[in-house]
Design an enzyme around this catalytic site. Structure first.
Site: not given
Ligand code: NAP
Length: 247
Positions: A142, A156
């Site tokens: 991130s 985080y």
């Molecule tokens: P999101 O929309 O909140 O989706 C999270 C996903 O992770 C969901 O599929 C959730 O499953 C799953 N999950 C959560 N905890 C888990 C666990 N303990 N074991 C297995 N699966 C788990 O997140 P996102 O924004 O797509 O983020 C994805 C990645 O990108 C993360 O690593 C995040 O830190 C990184 N990231 C995101 C952003 C952003 O702005 N969105 C920016 C920088 C980095 P369920 O559907 O079952 O809950």
């Protein structure tokens, strides 16, 4: 044997977009989720609706037994050639002097230990040291790792800093074993993660700080992940691609 790619947290957001792209590239996709079975099933149905192949596996990446069971389930579908360590969590806005042990343990367990557990299982299958045919692993870090998340979620940010170091060291460790390890660093991406951290309006608040003056989409991040997974990136390892709109 068919090629299998595991996407942790593949049920929503960046993971779901990655699953779609990886399936279109001809892989069988393991859509991992932890609780939202409806979202995981939607991803599998969408892939199958376009003629692709996918299956979902419930499992907490921060639980070693769950990770072992997930990889065993995926073994039934073909040869593992790709892993995307995407599952990640945030928590509500807080300061370092207010973090509880429970919060810190959960953050590090899911965001850091989860990626290590999955990397271990992938290496045991992909490394030519163990008779494997190689593969590609992509860790999701991130922009928070570089700016620190002050006043919001330093825990985080630090968990993603650990992923940056992990990517460098792990890539060098397995570089001669047929495994490439890279990372993608998203900036402000339009997914549900912001609402799960108690800030559904986070995108609107921060978008003015992005040089491109907009949030990114999950698919824009998935495109970078898909490239790193593919043979087009055959000489790329130990690298991180920023997908941040210039932030
Ligand atoms: P999101 O929309 O909140 O989706 C999270 C996903 O992770 C969901 O599929 C959730 O499953 C799953 N999950 C959560 N905890 C888990 C666990 N303990 N074991 C297995 N699966 C788990 O997140 P996102 O924004 O797509 O983020 C994805 C990645 O990108 C993360 O690593 C995040 O830190 C990184 N990231 C995101 C952003 C952003 O702005 N969105 C920016 C920088 C980095 P369920 O559907 O079952 O809950």
């Amino acid at each position: 044997m068919s090629n299998v790619v595991i996407v942790t947290g593949g049920s929503r957001g960046i993971g779901a977009a990655t699953c779609q792209l990886v399936a279109k590239a001809g892989n069988i996709v393991c859509v991992n989720y932890v609780s939202n079975i409806a979202a995981a099933n939607d991803v599998v149905c969408a892939i199958e609706g376009e003629g692709g192949k996918a299956f979902c596996v419930k499992g907490d990446v921060g639980n070693n037994d769950d990770v072992i069971a997930m990889f065993k389930a995926a073994d039934e579908y073909g040869t593992l050639t790709g892993l995307v360590n995407n599952a990640g969590i945030v928590d509500v806005k807080s300061r370092v002097d207010n973090f509880s042990p429970q919060r810190l343990e959960r953050m590090m367990r899911v965001n850091v230990l989860g990626s290590f557990y999955c990397a271990r299982e992938a290496t045991l299958r992909m490394s030519n040291k163990y008779g494997g045919k190689g593969g590609s692993i992509v860790n999701i870090t991130s922009a928070a790792a570089t700016i620190g998340g002050a006043g919001q979620y330093v825990d985080y940010a630090a968990s993603k800093g650990a992923i940056d170091t992990f990517t460098t060291g792990f890539a060098r460790e397995v570089a001669q074993e047929g495994i490439r390890v890279n990372a993608v660093r998203p900036g402000i991406i339009d997914t549900q993660i912001h609402a799960s951290g108690g800030e559904p309006d986070r995108l609107e608040k921060l978008v003015s700080t992005v040089p491109m003056k907009r949030a990114g989409t999950a698919m824009e991040v998935a495109q970078a992940i898909g490239w790193l997974l593919s043979d087009a990136a055959s000489y790329v390892t130990g690298t991180t691609i920023d997908v941040t709109g210039g932030r």
